[in-house]
Design an enzyme around this catalytic site. Sequence first.
Site, PDB file in Angstrom:
ATOM      1  N   PRO A   1       0.820  -1.210   0.000  1.00 10.37           N
ATOM      2  CA  PRO A   1       0.000   0.000   0.000  1.00 10.37           C
ATOM      3  C   PRO A   1       0.855   1.263   0.000  1.00 10.37           C
ATOM      4  O   PRO A   1       1.882   1.343   0.679  1.00 10.37           O
ATOM      5  CB  PRO A   1      -0.795  -0.113   1.306  1.00 10.37           C
TER       6      PRO A   1
ATOM      7  N   TYR B   1      -3.714  14.315 -13.504  1.00  9.09           N
ATOM      8  CA  TYR B   1      -4.783  13.299 -13.511  1.00  9.09           C
ATOM      9  C   TYR B   1      -6.177  13.929 -13.488  1.00  9.09           C
ATOM     10  O   TYR B   1      -7.159  13.226 -13.270  1.00  9.09           O
ATOM     11  CB  TYR B   1      -4.676  12.395 -12.275  1.00  9.09           C
TER      12      TYR B   1
ATOM     13  N   CYS C   1       3.468  29.617 -15.281  1.00  5.97           N
ATOM     14  CA  CYS C   1       3.007  30.089 -16.580  1.00  5.97           C
ATOM     15  C   CYS C   1       2.512  28.943 -17.456  1.00  5.97           C
ATOM     16  O   CYS C   1       3.164  28.548 -18.420  1.00  5.97           O
ATOM     17  CB  CYS C   1       4.129  30.870 -17.270  1.00  5.97           C
TER      18      CYS C   1
HETATM   19  C1  LIG Z   1       2.616   2.547  -6.995  1.00  8.64           C
HETATM   20  C2  LIG Z   1       2.701   1.128  -6.642  1.00  8.64           C
HETATM   21  C3  LIG Z   1       2.116   0.661  -5.470  1.00  8.64           C
HETATM   22  C4  LIG Z   1       1.291   1.531  -4.555  1.00  8.64           C
HETATM   23  O1  LIG Z   1       0.120   1.994  -5.123  1.00  8.64           O
HETATM   24  P1  LIG Z   1      -0.904   2.859  -4.239  1.00  8.64           P
HETATM   25  O2  LIG Z   1      -2.026   3.126  -5.154  1.00  8.64           O
HETATM   26  O3  LIG Z   1      -0.203   4.097  -3.819  1.00  8.64           O
HETATM   27  O4  LIG Z   1      -1.289   2.008  -3.065  1.00  8.64           O
HETATM   28  C5  LIG Z   1       2.284  -0.676  -5.150  1.00  8.64           C
HETATM   29  N1  LIG Z   1       3.003  -1.503  -5.942  1.00  8.64           N
HETATM   30  C6  LIG Z   1       3.574  -1.085  -7.089  1.00  8.64           C
HETATM   31  C7  LIG Z   1       4.350  -2.038  -7.909  1.00  8.64           C
HETATM   32  C8  LIG Z   1       3.451   0.237  -7.470  1.00  8.64           C
HETATM   33  O5  LIG Z   1       4.018   0.651  -8.608  1.00  8.64           O
END
Ligand SMILES: *Cc1c(COP(=O)(O)O)cnc(C)c1O
Length: 425
Positions: A285, A327, A353
Amino acid sequence: MTAPALPGAPFLAWRGHELTLEGHSLSALAREFGTPLYVYSRAAMRHALAAYTDALQGRAHLLCYAMKANSSLAVLQTFAQAGCGFDIVSVGELERVLAAGGSAAKVVFSGVGKRPDEMRRALQEGVRCFNVESVHELHTLSAVATGLGLRAPVSLRINPDVDAKTHPYISTGLKANKFGIAHDEALAAYRTAARLPGLEVVGIDCHIGSQITEVGPYLDTVDRLLDLVEALQAEGITLHHIDVGGGLGITYTDETPPDAGLLVRELLARVDARGHGHRELLFEPGRSLVGNAGVLLTEVLVLKAGGEKHFCIVDAAMNDLVRPAMYEATMGIVPCALRDGASRRYDVVGPVCESGDWLGRDRALAVEPGDHLAVLSAGAYAMAMASNYNSRPRAAEVMLDGPRAHLIRERETVSELFANEKLIG
Ligand SMILES: *Cc1c(COP(=O)(O)O)cnc(C)c1O
């Protein structure tokens, strides 16, 4: 004016007209440390982590904080002290883990494009596992490990072809994405991994996207992974751990993601039902551990009436917080101190800018120049993505920890911006 609802409660709360984080007045912090300023609550980070760890009590597991969400040293230190491992995507991130007191033995190394020198450094430090994303990478990693007289622990990142139902830029588990090894090529890839001399097959991995607000895609994914685990077991290839990735969403405005505890319990139930409860579970996470633990504070510089709109021009910009521009993300924006009086609808924009330089559109605010605003849910993919565009030094960061406010990153200076540059002699 009625106080707007707050994602990040109970750590973020109104105290009368004042917005507070972990009991600290955000207006006071903005005055003391200047703006733009990131402020984080350590208690909120620990609380978010506990939602995972409480549900995983008594189970073999490792939580690897996906540090690209926020890689500031004091944030990493907070998770290292809580016993977490880390999900890294570059050797720079490994060096940060080590500098923050984290242990390489709890690091998983993800990423579609690892360089051989990065593999070497990670092997020498003894990372827990490489999450390998292609057959080509298996061969390169085996050769690098053999050259060092080592064997690299590997887990293959499987692309399960599951729709995470999130923004296309942060969806990673579909066939059309660049990530992972296709599900139908996975068995062959594992057979290759099992016979390469520099590799030791230890697990299976996935990560289907970010800001996911439903449990269903996770359950579908884990089913796809367990199908492979069983097929491999039949061939005598045993996988010790199952890494279900990260991606759990947070509330920015009106999203209602499942609680991490609920997600974990549903995943455990599925894994147990299929007879795999003895395998170690890994989680990666990022956003869900830090996103709602931070705010970005900014000062109102100018209120300007355009032809059709009113603009609230603030001292934070897309270089400080790129999520809205990149995004089209919607993040809450509230005054640090509520004023009486009529509100007006503003586009909240920075001084950069670019017309894409906006933090929020069409927001009802009662503000005056000199007031401070807080952009909410700014703990993840915010400071970590900051740049120096327009020669703007990066913001300072403060970590709240009970009664104390620690300056964990000093504001960058302009001279630092071009310290590595040279005139032609
Ligand atoms: C970015 C990423 C995460 C974490 O994603 P979240 O949406 O921030 O929880 C976990 N594993 C990998 C391989 C990622 O690239």
